[in-house]
Design an enzyme around this catalytic site. Structure first.
Site, mmCIF file in Angstrom:
data_model
loop_
_atom_site.group_PDB
_atom_site.id
_atom_site.type_symbol
_atom_site.label_atom_id
_atom_site.label_comp_id
_atom_site.label_asym_id
_atom_site.label_seq_id
_atom_site.Cartn_x
_atom_site.Cartn_y
_atom_site.Cartn_z
ATOM 1 C CG HIS A 201 -1.689 1.249 1.433
ATOM 2 N ND1 HIS A 201 -1.376 2.209 2.368
ATOM 3 C CD2 HIS A 201 -2.794 1.705 0.784
ATOM 4 C CE1 HIS A 201 -2.269 3.190 2.305
ATOM 5 N NE2 HIS A 201 -3.138 2.911 1.356
ATOM 6 C CG HIS B 121 -0.319 9.791 0.633
ATOM 7 N ND1 HIS B 121 -0.446 9.676 1.995
ATOM 8 C CD2 HIS B 121 -1.442 9.233 0.120
ATOM 9 C CE1 HIS B 121 -1.580 9.082 2.297
ATOM 10 N NE2 HIS B 121 -2.210 8.806 1.178
#
Length: 586
Positions: free
Chosen positions: A124, A170
């Site tokens: 992830h 991110h």
């Protein structure tokens, strides 16, 4: 080796590290198979391997090879003068993690079934070096994950600051970006360093159509023939890991879905402030998803004019063509999302909380879905420190991609690493048959059922060694040698989960416990053996001294050397345990 420990200002105590002799079971086995003699021949070793270690099919040549390896390691010259093992040689062999490991290192499962039949080692936010909010983005954690055997790499792709190229970061955090092309090149270089089976790249796409075209070009130029592009737009069934050896697979939402979703967003929900990930939408309202909830994966840079159809951006079809595993936005609630389409397969993402709720209310629908389609589970958005969640809920419900923050660490990550030591560490583990079978009326495995005990596992913890080589003399205690104890137990379905512990052995670098534990297993196919060594500290928290996690279905019976790993999952050079495993059918 001797260690000095300061007692007070006046004097120090000295302790010598002495090697513990073979435990009684090893002595007994040696004298049994040598008929009370002092040396063990290759044939006697072969008999021991077959009868005690359960190594069927071991030939005399195999036994001779082991014998030569032990003698070479122990004596260097003696191998030329004798071809037998002494008791010490025999003990050394059994206590060697290289020569006598607890599980095999070969791929042995059927790899010809569709991808949906396998648990897949999944990362992830694979590009993050640390926490989820402010760490750097880099290709280094991607390389590390691939070397460890991870098969699914996740990249969040965004326009760069000048909007003319693509970065990985991110979104809406302080993470420093890394260029997409660098990540792609590193994936190409290291994809098959630990396993020949396919690498799946999941893209969380926040791009404008022109940058999607650019990404398609980058991916094509980087991977070329390695790229798997299906001939039809939607697959009826996924290909197998065997068919996809040395291939790269792209998984994301097709671009047209993004544009349609963005169009609805621009018209009716301009003030939305939810986090960017569609995954988080799932996490917030897992039981109440409706079609007008847009994918958070959509780039905020779109305008409604961008979404009038593919004719405006003909190049986008090149991007769409690359997508082998379609991630689709379901229309309606979770029950609707889990419906199986007989004509096409797809990937669905659920947050850890959404999966928990789904398992409570729709558990058998989840399993039915995962028999043909792929379910990805990912950590909830509040895990800012890159911690992880319990993977067993996902595996018990057939979820193939239980996505973990590989840059984090902790017990759940140890379980993940343990599961994927299965099947030679190739990154694909065949799901148990009971998760793939359906009854005549469509009934499937029900995880809520209470099952009878299927088999028992006897685990004997004999002794440990090697810490004096891996740690400084005063690492555990400034005043005396360590006081080690071992925790051993099972992670699995709730009825099987338990932890037990040995007694504490005081002031000893080579502790001998010689204790046996019995674990009753109702679902041994999903059970993992947990092993942790700690050093008892009376005044503070006990010190950590190593851990491992091993799939019960892969355990080799008999007396085995079990290597230990540090908190981050890196193998300790010398620290190991001598243990015995025995299965008893109930």
């Amino acid at each position: 080796m001797a260690g000095s420990y300061r007692m007070c200002v006046c004097f120090t105590r000295k302790f010598k590290v002495t090697e513990a002799g073979p435990p009684p079971d090893v002595n007994e086995a040696f004298f049994k198979y040598t008929d009370g003699g002092t040396h063990m021949s290759a044939e006697q070793l072969r008999l021991f391997l077959v009868e005690v270690q359960g190594d069927d099919g071991v030939s005399i040549a195999d036994a001779e090879k082991i014998l030569d390896q032990v003698l070479q390691k122990m004596h260097h010259i003696a191998k030329f003068t004798r071809r037998t093992l002494t008791l010490d040689d025999f003990h050394h062999y059994l206590f060697s993690a290289d020569l006598n490991p607890p599980i095999g290192d070969q791929v042995h499962q059927d790899m010809t079934k569709p991808l949906s039949h396998y648990f897949i080692y999944t990362g992830h936010n694979s590009y993050l070096t640390g926490n989820q909010l402010s760490s750097d983005c880099s290709d280094v954690p991607i390389i590390k994950a691939l070397k460890r055997g991870v098969r699914v790499i996740e990249l969040d792709i965004w326009p760069n600051s000048t909007k003319d190229n693509v970065d990985v970061l991110h979104g809406r955090t302080l993470t420093a970006p890394v260029e997409l092309i660098r990540c792609l090149k590193s994936i190409k270089e290291y994809a098959f360093s630990s396993s020949p089976y396919p690498v799946i790249i999941t893209l969380e796409d926040h791009l404008t159509p022109d940058l999607q075209v650019k990404v398609a070009q980058m991916i094509n130029e980087t991977f070329g023939d390695m790229l798997y592009c299906p001939e039809c737009e939607c697959l009826e069934e996924f290909p197998s890991p065997e068919e996809l050896k040395h291939r790269i697979i792209i998984s994301t939402k097709p671009p047209k879905e993004y544009r349609n979703a963005e169009s609805g967003k621009e018209k009716g929900n301009k003030s939305r402030k939810d986090k960017d990930s569609d995954d988080d939408t799932w996490g917030k309202e897992p039981m109440d998803l409706v079609s007008d909830q847009e994918d958070g994966d959509v780039s905020n840079s779109y305008t409604s004019e961008d979404s009038d159809g593919e004719s405006q951006q003909p190049g986008v079809s090149a991007y769409k063509y690359l997508i082998a595993i379609h991630a689709g936005k379901p229309k309606g609630g979770l029950k609707e999302a889990l419906k199986v389409d007989p004509n096409k397969v797809r990937r669905l993402s659920l947050s850890e909380q959404a999966l928990e709720k789904a398992s409570e209310n729709h558990g058998m629908d989840v399993i039915r879905f995962t028999q043909k389609n792929i379910l990805r589970v990912y950590p909830k958005g509040t895990r800012f420190n890159s911690s992880n969640y319990k993977p067993l809920i996902g595996w018990t419900h057939g979820a193939q991609m239980v996505a973990f923050n590989m840059q984090g660490y902790g017990r759940y990550l140890w379980l993940m690493n343990g599961m994927f030591r299965s099947n030679g560490g190739c990154g694909f583990v065949k799901k148990p048959d009971f998760l793939m079978k359906g009854g005549p009326h469509g009934e499937v495995f029900n995880p809520k059922t209470k099952f009878p005990v299927k088999k028992s596992l006897k685990v004997k913890v004999y002794m440990g060694d090697g810490w004096h080589l891996d740690f400084k003399p005063t690492h555990f205690d400034s005043y005396s040698p360590p006081d080690f104890y071992t925790r051993v137990g099972i992670a699995g379905v709730p009825d099987d989960a338990i932890m037990k512990r040995t007694k504490i052995k005081e002031d000893n670098w080579t502790p001998v416990w010689d204790e046996e534990f019995i674990f009753q297993l109702t679902v041994p196919e999903l059970a993992l053996l947990r092993v942790e060594v700690h050093e008892y500290d009376m005044s503070e928290k006990d010190d950590f001294a190593g851990q491992t996690c091993l799939p019960v279905s892969e355990l080799r019976p008999g007396i085995r050397a079990v290597p230990l790993f540090d908190r981050k999952g890196e193998k300790l050079n010398s620290s190991r345990l001598l243990m015995r495993f025995e299965f008893v059918q109930d």
